[in-house]
Design a protein around this motif. Sequence first.
Motif, PDB file in Angstrom:
ATOM      1  N   ARG A  41     -16.114 -32.291   2.434  1.00 44.59           N
ATOM      2  CA  ARG A  41     -16.303 -31.670   3.747  1.00 44.59           C
ATOM      3  C   ARG A  41     -17.037 -32.611   4.693  1.00 44.59           C
ATOM      4  O   ARG A  41     -17.905 -33.379   4.290  1.00 44.59           O
ATOM      5  CB  ARG A  41     -17.111 -30.380   3.624  1.00 44.59           C
ATOM      6  N   ILE A  42     -16.679 -32.539   5.960  1.00 38.91           N
ATOM      7  CA  ILE A  42     -17.425 -33.200   7.016  1.00 38.91           C
ATOM      8  C   ILE A  42     -18.025 -32.081   7.854  1.00 38.91           C
ATOM      9  O   ILE A  42     -17.305 -31.358   8.553  1.00 38.91           O
ATOM     10  CB  ILE A  42     -16.526 -34.101   7.876  1.00 38.91           C
ATOM     11  N   VAL A  43     -19.309 -31.921   7.757  1.00 41.49           N
ATOM     12  CA  VAL A  43     -19.982 -30.798   8.411  1.00 41.49           C
ATOM     13  C   VAL A  43     -20.257 -31.163   9.868  1.00 41.49           C
ATOM     14  O   VAL A  43     -21.064 -32.056  10.161  1.00 41.49           O
ATOM     15  CB  VAL A  43     -21.289 -30.429   7.688  1.00 41.49           C
ATOM     16  N   THR A  73      -8.179 -29.165   8.370  1.00 39.15           N
ATOM     17  CA  THR A  73      -9.079 -28.038   8.596  1.00 39.15           C
ATOM     18  C   THR A  73      -8.691 -26.903   7.666  1.00 39.15           C
ATOM     19  O   THR A  73      -7.539 -26.466   7.649  1.00 39.15           O
ATOM     20  CB  THR A  73      -9.003 -27.566  10.059  1.00 39.15           C
ATOM     21  N   VAL A  74      -9.664 -26.460   6.903  1.00 40.20           N
ATOM     22  CA  VAL A  74      -9.447 -25.371   5.945  1.00 40.20           C
ATOM     23  C   VAL A  74     -10.057 -24.105   6.525  1.00 40.20           C
ATOM     24  O   VAL A  74     -11.252 -24.090   6.850  1.00 40.20           O
ATOM     25  CB  VAL A  74     -10.091 -25.700   4.589  1.00 40.20           C
ATOM     26  N   PRO A  75      -9.274 -23.043   6.702  1.00 41.46           N
ATOM     27  CA  PRO A  75      -9.820 -21.800   7.267  1.00 41.46           C
ATOM     28  C   PRO A  75     -11.057 -21.332   6.517  1.00 41.46           C
ATOM     29  O   PRO A  75     -11.065 -21.231   5.293  1.00 41.46           O
ATOM     30  CB  PRO A  75      -8.659 -20.805   7.097  1.00 41.46           C
ATOM     31  N   GLY A  76     -12.111 -21.091   7.285  1.00 41.33           N
ATOM     32  CA  GLY A  76     -13.354 -20.608   6.707  1.00 41.33           C
ATOM     33  C   GLY A  76     -14.233 -21.671   6.101  1.00 41.33           C
ATOM     34  O   GLY A  76     -15.371 -21.403   5.708  1.00 41.33           O
ATOM     35  N   LYS A  77     -13.717 -22.917   6.005  1.00 39.74           N
ATOM     36  CA  LYS A  77     -14.498 -23.982   5.364  1.00 39.74           C
ATOM     37  C   LYS A  77     -14.687 -25.204   6.258  1.00 39.74           C
ATOM     38  O   LYS A  77     -15.453 -26.098   5.931  1.00 39.74           O
ATOM     39  CB  LYS A  77     -13.830 -24.412   4.052  1.00 39.74           C
ATOM     40  N   GLY A  78     -13.976 -25.263   7.365  1.00 41.20           N
ATOM     41  CA  GLY A  78     -14.142 -26.373   8.286  1.00 41.20           C
ATOM     42  C   GLY A  78     -13.306 -27.576   7.911  1.00 41.20           C
ATOM     43  O   GLY A  78     -12.292 -27.473   7.222  1.00 41.20           O
ATOM     44  N   ALA A  79     -13.748 -28.739   8.367  1.00 44.08           N
ATOM     45  CA  ALA A  79     -12.984 -29.974   8.199  1.00 44.08           C
ATOM     46  C   ALA A  79     -13.340 -30.661   6.893  1.00 44.08           C
ATOM     47  O   ALA A  79     -14.484 -30.648   6.445  1.00 44.08           O
ATOM     48  CB  ALA A  79     -13.257 -30.913   9.365  1.00 44.08           C
ATOM     49  N   ARG A  80     -12.329 -31.285   6.301  1.00 41.02           N
ATOM     50  CA  ARG A  80     -12.565 -32.103   5.112  1.00 41.02           C
ATOM     51  C   ARG A  80     -11.577 -33.258   5.104  1.00 41.02           C
ATOM     52  O   ARG A  80     -10.531 -33.214   5.758  1.00 41.02           O
ATOM     53  CB  ARG A  80     -12.426 -31.278   3.844  1.00 41.02           C
ATOM     54  N   VAL A  81     -11.936 -34.288   4.354  1.00 43.37           N
ATOM     55  CA  VAL A  81     -11.055 -35.449   4.229  1.00 43.37           C
ATOM     56  C   VAL A  81      -9.854 -35.048   3.382  1.00 43.37           C
ATOM     57  O   VAL A  81      -9.997 -34.358   2.369  1.00 43.37           O
ATOM     58  CB  VAL A  81     -11.800 -36.618   3.562  1.00 43.37           C
ATOM     59  N   ARG A  82      -8.682 -35.459   3.817  1.00 41.90           N
ATOM     60  CA  ARG A  82      -7.482 -35.138   3.043  1.00 41.90           C
ATOM     61  C   ARG A  82      -7.538 -35.776   1.669  1.00 41.90           C
ATOM     62  O   ARG A  82      -8.114 -36.850   1.484  1.00 41.90           O
ATOM     63  CB  ARG A  82      -6.222 -35.646   3.753  1.00 41.90           C
TER      64      ARG A  82
END
Length: 225
Positions: A41-43, A73-82
């Motif tokens: 995740r990138i917070v 972007t993952v719903p409910g979890k925000g952005a993360r590296v693929r």
Amino acid sequence: MGGRPSAMEGAPTLTRSSLREQVRELLLEGLLSGRWQPGERIVERRVAAELMVSQAPVREALRELETLRLIETVPGKGARVRNFTPEDLAETFPVRAGLERVAAELGADRLAEDPKQLEEHVEAMRHSVSIGDTDAEQREVLAFHRAIVEASGNRVLVYSWESLGIEVWSALSLRWFRPHTHDNAAEHQPLIDAFRRRDPDVADQVYQHVLNCSPAVPGTSPAED
């Protein structure tokens, strides 16, 4: 690549261009340096606090990286590296090879007359190897190819190469899926020689060279010379 700010360390002063652009560059640097690994995740709030900016430019920068398929972007979890696969990265190489073949065609005369910039990048590759700086060597590899693209003198081509995130995808491929040692200087010197000799097939040589750098995908044969 080499011109990017090197830090997510400390609190850089973001004044030379828009906040969004600089935040984007700093996020890219974090991806390339391994600060964030695939799936991590990138917070947004944490990045904004670290850079002492509002969350808006961070959010905008993340959206740009999402269009490059670097972030999801993952719903409910925000952005993360693929979670990249060799297939993901391999898909970029035929596109990159095609663009650089056109660049080599357009810039052949210019590079034949003055290959100094390419020669400097190859020499820098050798120096990087001599001091054990693999990251610097990879930056010089990408700078070599950027020099070919820019020698085309075609702004649309340069924009297309940049907008596809070619440097980033290529750097990630080198980092994650080309683990074995390669003599990059020796691999790139023949291209300089071909430009200098004005080989009529120099563009095809550039095309094949790029394809040969593609990560191996299970179940496929490596590119042939």
